[in-house]
Design a protein around this motif. Structure first.
Motif, PDB file in Angstrom:
ATOM      1  N   VAL A   1       1.780  -1.791  -2.575  1.00 57.89           N
ATOM      2  CA  VAL A   1       0.822  -1.732  -3.525  1.00 57.89           C
ATOM      3  C   VAL A   1       1.325  -2.712  -4.751  1.00 57.89           C
ATOM      4  O   VAL A   1       2.437  -2.960  -4.694  1.00 57.89           O
ATOM      5  N   GLU A   2       0.351  -3.240  -5.530  1.00 59.61           N
ATOM      6  CA  GLU A   2       0.767  -4.112  -6.472  1.00 59.61           C
ATOM      7  C   GLU A   2       1.728  -3.672  -7.407  1.00 59.61           C
ATOM      8  O   GLU A   2       1.506  -2.539  -7.611  1.00 59.61           O
ATOM      9  N   GLY A   3       2.716  -4.188  -7.945  1.00 58.48           N
ATOM     10  CA  GLY A   3       3.667  -3.854  -8.610  1.00 58.48           C
ATOM     11  C   GLY A   3       5.248  -3.374  -8.143  1.00 58.48           C
ATOM     12  O   GLY A   3       6.152  -3.214  -8.529  1.00 58.48           O
ATOM     13  N   VAL A   4       5.070  -3.237  -6.689  1.00 54.26           N
ATOM     14  CA  VAL A   4       6.286  -2.885  -5.930  1.00 54.26           C
ATOM     15  C   VAL A   4       6.711  -4.146  -5.359  1.00 54.26           C
ATOM     16  O   VAL A   4       6.026  -4.846  -4.707  1.00 54.26           O
ATOM     17  N   ASN A   5       7.999  -4.328  -5.682  1.00 53.78           N
ATOM     18  CA  ASN A   5       8.643  -5.581  -5.382  1.00 53.78           C
ATOM     19  C   ASN A   5      10.041  -5.072  -4.359  1.00 53.78           C
ATOM     20  O   ASN A   5      10.677  -4.051  -4.776  1.00 53.78           O
ATOM     21  N   TYR A   6      10.270  -6.007  -3.574  1.00 48.61           N
ATOM     22  CA  TYR A   6      11.506  -6.061  -2.899  1.00 48.61           C
ATOM     23  C   TYR A   6      12.173  -7.103  -2.587  1.00 48.61           C
ATOM     24  O   TYR A   6      11.429  -8.272  -1.947  1.00 48.61           O
ATOM     25  N   GLU A   7      13.299  -7.338  -2.824  1.00 50.34           N
ATOM     26  CA  GLU A   7      14.202  -8.372  -2.539  1.00 50.34           C
ATOM     27  C   GLU A   7      14.647  -8.689  -1.043  1.00 50.34           C
ATOM     28  O   GLU A   7      15.611  -8.158  -0.830  1.00 50.34           O
ATOM     29  N   ALA A   8      13.715  -9.184  -0.190  1.00 51.52           N
ATOM     30  CA  ALA A   8      13.807  -9.210   0.957  1.00 51.52           C
ATOM     31  C   ALA A   8      15.203 -10.419   1.610  1.00 51.52           C
ATOM     32  O   ALA A   8      14.994 -11.374   0.852  1.00 51.52           O
ATOM     33  N   GLY A   9      15.832 -10.138   2.426  1.00 54.15           N
ATOM     34  CA  GLY A   9      16.727 -10.829   3.088  1.00 54.15           C
ATOM     35  C   GLY A   9      16.429 -11.648   4.388  1.00 54.15           C
ATOM     36  O   GLY A   9      15.104 -11.173   4.875  1.00 54.15           O
TER      37      GLY A   9
ATOM     38  N   ASP B   1      18.115  -0.228  -2.584  1.00 50.51           N
ATOM     39  CA  ASP B   1      18.417  -0.151  -4.089  1.00 50.51           C
ATOM     40  C   ASP B   1      17.898  -1.709  -4.274  1.00 50.51           C
ATOM     41  O   ASP B   1      18.141  -2.014  -5.648  1.00 50.51           O
ATOM     42  N   ARG B   2      17.295  -2.389  -3.670  1.00 48.54           N
ATOM     43  CA  ARG B   2      16.515  -3.826  -3.937  1.00 48.54           C
ATOM     44  C   ARG B   2      15.204  -3.564  -4.082  1.00 48.54           C
ATOM     45  O   ARG B   2      14.355  -4.532  -4.372  1.00 48.54           O
ATOM     46  N   VAL B   3      14.804  -2.165  -4.186  1.00 44.87           N
ATOM     47  CA  VAL B   3      13.269  -1.978  -4.502  1.00 44.87           C
ATOM     48  C   VAL B   3      13.003  -1.731  -5.996  1.00 44.87           C
ATOM     49  O   VAL B   3      13.783  -0.973  -6.412  1.00 44.87           O
ATOM     50  N   HIS B   4      12.011  -2.338  -6.429  1.00 46.59           N
ATOM     51  CA  HIS B   4      11.935  -2.189  -7.823  1.00 46.59           C
ATOM     52  C   HIS B   4      10.176  -2.338  -8.175  1.00 46.59           C
ATOM     53  O   HIS B   4       9.632  -2.722  -7.457  1.00 46.59           O
ATOM     54  N   VAL B   5      10.094  -1.424  -9.128  1.00 47.46           N
ATOM     55  CA  VAL B   5       8.488  -1.135  -9.369  1.00 47.46           C
ATOM     56  C   VAL B   5       8.138  -1.687 -10.988  1.00 47.46           C
ATOM     57  O   VAL B   5       9.032  -1.121 -11.678  1.00 47.46           O
ATOM     58  N   ASP B   6       7.305  -2.547 -11.167  1.00 48.41           N
ATOM     59  CA  ASP B   6       6.870  -2.876 -12.374  1.00 48.41           C
ATOM     60  C   ASP B   6       6.438  -1.793 -13.370  1.00 48.41           C
ATOM     61  O   ASP B   6       5.984  -0.782 -12.963  1.00 48.41           O
TER      62      ASP B   6
ATOM     63  N   GLN C   1       1.088   3.009  -7.920  1.00 45.48           N
ATOM     64  CA  GLN C   1       1.147   4.401  -8.618  1.00 45.48           C
ATOM     65  C   GLN C   1       2.142   5.073  -8.077  1.00 45.48           C
ATOM     66  O   GLN C   1       2.497   4.811  -7.080  1.00 45.48           O
ATOM     67  N   ALA C   2       2.706   5.921  -8.691  1.00 47.77           N
ATOM     68  CA  ALA C   2       3.894   6.645  -8.341  1.00 47.77           C
ATOM     69  C   ALA C   2       3.563   7.546  -7.295  1.00 47.77           C
ATOM     70  O   ALA C   2       2.516   8.144  -7.061  1.00 47.77           O
ATOM     71  N   ALA C   3       4.634   7.515  -6.191  1.00 46.86           N
ATOM     72  CA  ALA C   3       4.368   8.823  -5.058  1.00 46.86           C
ATOM     73  C   ALA C   3       4.483  10.049  -5.826  1.00 46.86           C
ATOM     74  O   ALA C   3       4.922  10.404  -6.825  1.00 46.86           O
ATOM     75  N   ASP C   4       3.940  10.909  -4.948  1.00 45.48           N
ATOM     76  CA  ASP C   4       3.851  12.266  -5.372  1.00 45.48           C
ATOM     77  C   ASP C   4       5.444  12.973  -5.417  1.00 45.48           C
ATOM     78  O   ASP C   4       5.909  13.305  -4.414  1.00 45.48           O
ATOM     79  N   CYS C   5       6.066  12.692  -6.673  1.00 41.75           N
ATOM     80  CA  CYS C   5       7.330  13.636  -6.467  1.00 41.75           C
ATOM     81  C   CYS C   5       7.511  14.968  -6.303  1.00 41.75           C
ATOM     82  O   CYS C   5       8.431  15.428  -5.749  1.00 41.75           O
TER      83      CYS C   5
END
Length: 526
Positions: free
Chosen positions: A503-511, A521-526, A31-35
């Motif tokens: 949390v589910e849906g948060v993805n990070y392209e780890a190296g 900039d490698r963090v993506h949310v479904d 779920q989105a963080a409190d903007c």
């Protein structure tokens, strides 16, 4: 502080008794963080719970893990490691190359039109300013591995030569951790340490001391609109249990610095793509009985490192293969195997060594969670050494004293006892053999405990560190580590990954390497 354990209690029995089974618990979906709390209504926001709050945000001077966590997406390097670990140009237009005649000079072509977010140009003069700054010992740069840098020469606005003190074929790996700061804005170091400026995909917004740091997407980023999150908040929560509770309550989207037990409690686990850290015990080889190969080997054979990995790291780590390089690194010696756990062999070797009466094996570890599982590792190793008949004392010191001890090369000889061993952690964030190997085998590096022993290492180390012929350098690294393994010059322990939760849906392209150097900039949310 000392620690004495029953001599019959080995690593396995101690760890099984000390660690409780942990059940996997379900967590919330993304779920989105409190903007609104970050000052951005309707934006796409991310909240990261961090164990550490930085003391300063001056990345090249005060680069602790809390600092780099925030700054890695604000300030950029000339070259970096991508998610696969390959070197790629960033602020450089192409990968720098050494001069054909003078290998102490590297030619660097810069991308054109890049500005820091305060409007200062990123150009050859800015590169020279940063190189000269970190090369000056009076500045006190906190960056690992930049000791070969000497200066930089401006050729034109977008061309600069980096000059090293000696030929350094591993320079690109070294400077992949050098993030550039604007010359004018950083002149006031105190002000800059509270409000950093960079060229990266994110820029600093504010720092609510003791609570959070907020970044926002750099709308004018030279690299285009690669960043998905409009705002990112780093929330400082030292206690792991509280970080996990915040994650499961949907108050944050990612949490840092988890143990394997913690990882079993979060909805989603994110780990580095390769080992992020390695650990070993360093000897002072000039002090008896640590100058005795049989004694050193006895200490190694006595440690049940498979049990350390199983019960402390839930098998997420790996027993080091008799060297302090991770698999896949240049110079990793595939022919080496870890010393097996063999307490009977350890006792036989120990019987060959004449120890002083009332001799006590001493090892220094740190406290306060600075290193994951440091206390448990020390107690488990002590149990194994006592099981072969050695009196053991594990000393726990503050992280500051421990770091001073590491950088000074270990406690020196005392009249009443030999210098202790020191527990050392190596981070693999820059993944190059030269830095790691220097810390163990170079006589000019204070972190090494070699002293004047094993002179046969010197020629091989010089070739490994200084040859631009990669196969030749690789073979030399392999030779260095074979000597280190055969002669038991250190006690290799466990390589382990960096572990985060999300949390589910948060993805990070780890190296490869530590996740605290996060590329937002490698963090993506479904």
């Amino acid at each position: 502080m000392g620690n004495q354990r029953n001599s019959l209690m080995t690593t396995t029995t101690w760890l099984v008794g000390a660690l409780a089974a942990t059940a996997i618990m379900a967590g919330n979906s993304a779920q989105a963080a409190d903007c609104a709390e970050m000052g951005g209504e309707g934006d796409k926001c991310l909240a990261i719970a961090s164990a550490l709050e930085p003391g300063s945000l001056y990345v090249i001077r005060d680069g602790d893990d809390g600092n780099t966590l925030v700054n890695w997406s604000i300030n950029e390097p000339l070259v970096d490691r991508d998610a696969s670990g390959a070197l790629v140009p960033v602020l450089a237009a192409e990968l720098p190359v050494p001069d054909a005649k003078d290998p102490t000079i590297w030619h660097v072509k810069l991308r054109e039109g890049i500005k820091f977010t305060n409007g200062e140009p990123f150009n050859a003069a800015a590169v020279k300013h940063n190189i000269d700054l970190v090369a000056n010992p009076d500045f006190g740069a906190s960056i690992n591995g930049i000791e070969t840098l000497k200066t930089a020469k401006v050729i034109d606005d977008h061309t600069v030569d980096i000059v090293t003190k000696e030929p350094d074929p591993w320079l690109l790996y070294r400077i992949s951790t050098l993030r550039f700061v604007p010359p004018e804005a950083s002149k006031d170091a105190t002000a800059y340490s509270q409000h950093p400026v960079g060229t990266g995909p994110y820029k600093f917004v504010r720092w609510d001391k003791g609570q959070r740091i907020i970044l926002e997407k750099n709308a004018d980023y030279w690299g285009g609109d690669k960043a998905e999150m409009d705002r990112v908040s780093f929330v400082f929560i030292p206690e792991a249990a509280t970080r996990i509770s915040a994650l499961k309550a949907g108050e944050v989207d990612m949490v840092s610095s988890l143990t394997p037990e913690d990882a079993a409690k979060v909805p989603k686990v994110i780990t580095s793509s390769n080992a992020a850290n390695g650990t070993y015990l360093r000897f002072n080889l000039e002090t008896p009985p640590y100058d005795n190969k049989a004694f050193r080997q006895a200490l190694i054979y006595a440690i049940n490192r498979d049990a350390l990995n199983e019960y402390l790291w839930a098998k997420q780590g790996s027993v080091e293969a008799c060297q302090t390089l991770p698999p896949g690194e240049v110079g990793f010696n595939k022919s080496l195997q870890a010393y097996p756990y063999d307490p009977e062999k350890a006792k036989q070797l120990l019987a060959q060594v004449k120890l002083p009466e009332d001799f006590v094996v001493r090892a220094v570890f740190t406290t306060g969670g600075y290193l994951p599982k440091d206390s448990e590792t020390g107690q488990a190793i002590a149990a194994d050494w006592e099981a072969i008949g050695l009196k053991t004392k594990i000393e726990y010191v503050s992280s500051d004293k421990w770091l001073d001890d590491i950088l000074a090369g270990g406690e020196k000889t005392k009249p009443d006892s030999p210098a202790p061993m020191t527990y050392v952690q190596l981070d693999y964030h820059s993944m190059y053999a030269a830095r790691i190997t220097s810390r163990i085998f170079s006589r000019t590096n204070k972190m090494s405990g070699l002293g004047t022993s094993y002179p046969e290492l010197d020629a091989a180390l010089a070739t490994a560190q200084g040859s631009f012929d990669v196969p030749k350098a690789t073979a030399a690294f392999e030779q260095v580590y074979k000597i280190g393994c055969d002669e038991a010059l250190y006690i290799p322990l466990i390589d382990y990954p960096d572990i985060w939760g999300a949390v589910e849906g948060v993805n990070y392209e780890a190296g490869p390497g530590v996740l605290t150097r996060i590329h937002l900039d490698r963090v993506h949310v479904d």
